[in-house]
Structures are given as C-alpha cells and as structure tokens.
Write an enzyme that holds these catalytic residues in place. Structure first.
Site, PDB file in Angstrom:
ATOM      1  N   GLU A   7       0.500  -1.080   0.026  1.00 53.78           N
ATOM      2  CA  GLU A   7      -0.527  -0.201  -0.039  1.00 53.78           C
ATOM      3  C   GLU A   7       0.929   1.109  -0.213  1.00 53.78           C
ATOM      4  O   GLU A   7       2.167   1.430   0.184  1.00 53.78           O
ATOM      5  CB  GLU A   7      -1.239  -0.188   1.438  1.00 53.78           C
ATOM      6  CG  GLU A   7      -2.261   0.026   0.805  1.00 53.78           C
ATOM      7  CD  GLU A   7      -2.953   0.599   1.063  1.00 53.78           C
ATOM      8  OE1 GLU A   7      -2.605   1.919  -0.428  1.00 53.78           O
ATOM      9  OE2 GLU A   7      -4.557   1.261   0.930  1.00 53.78           O
ATOM     10  N   ASP A  13      -3.835   5.392   6.246  1.00 56.12           N
ATOM     11  CA  ASP A  13      -4.934   6.405   7.286  1.00 56.12           C
ATOM     12  C   ASP A  13      -5.160   6.004   7.892  1.00 56.12           C
ATOM     13  O   ASP A  13      -5.408   5.257   9.181  1.00 56.12           O
ATOM     14  CB  ASP A  13      -4.977   7.170   5.848  1.00 56.12           C
ATOM     15  CG  ASP A  13      -5.496   8.777   6.687  1.00 56.12           C
ATOM     16  OD1 ASP A  13      -4.899   9.121   7.271  1.00 56.12           O
ATOM     17  OD2 ASP A  13      -6.349   9.028   5.826  1.00 56.12           O
TER      18      ASP A  13
HETATM   19  P1  IMP Z   1      -7.939   4.117   4.437  1.00 55.21           P
HETATM   20  O1  IMP Z   1      -8.458   3.633   4.443  1.00 55.21           O
HETATM   21  O2  IMP Z   1      -8.238   5.790   5.651  1.00 55.21           O
HETATM   22  O3  IMP Z   1      -6.207   3.990   5.389  1.00 55.21           O
HETATM   23  O4  IMP Z   1      -7.302   5.379   3.088  1.00 55.21           O
HETATM   24  C1  IMP Z   1      -5.738   4.813   2.595  1.00 55.21           C
HETATM   25  C2  IMP Z   1      -5.976   5.779   1.461  1.00 55.21           C
HETATM   26  O5  IMP Z   1      -6.730   7.053   1.705  1.00 55.21           O
HETATM   27  C3  IMP Z   1      -4.776   5.216   0.541  1.00 55.21           C
HETATM   28  O6  IMP Z   1      -4.167   4.282   0.365  1.00 55.21           O
HETATM   29  C4  IMP Z   1      -4.566   6.896   0.007  1.00 55.21           C
HETATM   30  O7  IMP Z   1      -5.622   6.319  -1.598  1.00 55.21           O
HETATM   31  C5  IMP Z   1      -5.780   7.668   0.326  1.00 55.21           C
HETATM   32  N1  IMP Z   1      -4.562   8.780   1.106  1.00 55.21           N
HETATM   33  C6  IMP Z   1      -4.763   8.967   2.548  1.00 55.21           C
HETATM   34  N2  IMP Z   1      -3.714   9.813   3.610  1.00 55.21           N
HETATM   35  C7  IMP Z   1      -3.432  10.644   2.144  1.00 55.21           C
HETATM   36  C8  IMP Z   1      -2.235  11.248   1.655  1.00 55.21           C
HETATM   37  O8  IMP Z   1      -2.222  11.872   2.513  1.00 55.21           O
HETATM   38  N3  IMP Z   1      -2.200  11.969   0.442  1.00 55.21           N
HETATM   39  C9  IMP Z   1      -2.341  10.978  -0.322  1.00 55.21           C
HETATM   40  N4  IMP Z   1      -3.750  10.084  -0.471  1.00 55.21           N
HETATM   41  C10 IMP Z   1      -4.182   9.326   0.622  1.00 55.21           C
HETATM   42 MG    MG Z   2      -4.440   4.927  -2.330  1.00 56.69          MG
END
Ligand code: IMP
Ligand code: MG
Length: 177
Positions: free
Chosen positions: A97, A101
């Site tokens: 990945e 986040d």
């Molecule tokens: P999660 O489900 O919130 O962990 O989302 C993860 C996804 O959100 C990642 O694979 C990224 O595509 C996107 N994402 C989260 N934070 C960022 C950031 O700071 N920059 C760019 N994409 C992000």
């Molecule tokens: Mg992504």
C-alpha cells in the site's frame, strides 16, 4: 507542479534508502515461502516497483484496484474495481500500500482476502499516518511514519495529480481548500 508543494517531507534519497531496507527485510523473512505481493492500485505503483527490485526471492505479483463506496466510508465498505487474477489459497500474501491512514480500506481488504484462505497476510506500506487511525490495523513493514498532513508524490495523488513527483511533499493547503 512543484509550485503547489509547501515543503518536501521525504527526499528521493531518503525514500530509496528506506525502500531498500524494507525490501531486504522481506527477503530475509520470506525466503522459501514463495509469497504473492498484492499491490493496491494506483498509489502503490512506484513504491511496489522500487520495492520489488530489492526483494531477492522467488515470488509472484498481482494487483487490485479498490475504492471506498461514496457516502458509506464510515461503514468501511470498499468496492473492488479490479480483483486478483491469481488464487491466493495457501499462499503468503504481502499487501503493498502507499499509505495507511484511517486503516478502513486495509482492514476491509484484509478481511476480504482472509476469506480466500491464504497461509498468511502481511502488510507493507510506504507511509504510516497513525494520527488518523480508526481501525486496529497495524503495518508489518513501514518505510516512514508521517505527520497528519496531506502528502503527494512517489505514487500518491491529490485528485489523480502529483503521482509523478520523485519525492513526497506536503501539498499547499490552498490547493485543496
Ligand atoms: P484509509 O482507508 O483511510 O487508510 O485510506 C487509505 C487511502 O487513502 C490511501 O491508499 C490513499 O489512497 C488515501 N490517502 C490517505 N491519506 C493520504 C495522503 O496524505 N495523500 C494521498 N492519499 C492519501
Ligand atoms: Mg490509495
């Protein structure tokens, strides 16, 4: 494009060093295990390419494309836009990945893949942003921990742009506000 960047968070040299380190660790940990690397598109594409050049073991690779269901992100439901072409039953899966986040996407994906009875599931992420974690998922391999700022470059995008920056930068807030 570089005018939209507030500051460089991680330089090309720093990224190269850490990606090589993680590649060497995976090489040691998965020797003789014939793992399958599963890249999560599109954000993984540069990280995965560089990482694999430092993984010196027999292995296979595949990719998935997933996105959050609009309006239901709190439920953690994600949509599979492209599924795997290889069977993972009995295989050691390493999910690759770009950034961990909230963790919602990866916990869903992990549960989804566990249903196919792999031997194990391991998570390798380029960036880890623990400040925003909403699920109990942890990265087994992480190149960098980053602060709670929106970052782009080296595969990561904002509205599909900036993926081709060779470094990781913090986007100027006026770009997305
Ligand atoms: P999660 O489900 O919130 O962990 O989302 C993860 C996804 O959100 C990642 O694979 C990224 O595509 C996107 N994402 C989260 N934070 C960022 C950031 O700071 N920059 C760019 N994409 C992000
Ligand atoms: Mg992504």
């Amino acid at each position: 494009m570089t005018n939209d960047i507030e500051r460089i968070l991680l330089s090309e040299e720093e990224i190269e060093e850490q990606v090589a380190r993680v590649g060497r660790r995976i090489t040691e940990d998965f020797r003789d295990k014939n793992p399958i690397f599963v890249g999560v598109l599109k954000g993984c594409f540069i990280f995965m390419a560089d990482l694999m050049l430092h993984v010196d073991i027999k292995c296979t690779m595949d990719f998935m494309a997933i996105s959050s269901y609009a309006g239901t992100s709190s439920t953690g439901a994600v949509k599979i836009n492209k599924d795997l072409g290889q069977d993972i039953e009995g295989r050691h899966v390493i999910i690759v990945e770009d950034i961990l986040d909230s963790g919602v996407t990866l916990s869903y994906l992990k549960q989804f893949l566990l249903g196919r009875k792999p031997a194990s599931i391991t998570i390798a992420t380029l960036l880890d942003k623990p400040a925003r974690r909403r699920s109990d998922i942890v990265a087994d391999y992480s190149c960098f921990e980053v602060p709670d700022a929106f970052v782009v470059g080296y595969g990561l995008d904002y509205n599909e742009h900036y993926r081709n920056l060779p470094y990781i930068g913090v986007l100027k807030p006026e770009i997305y506000s």
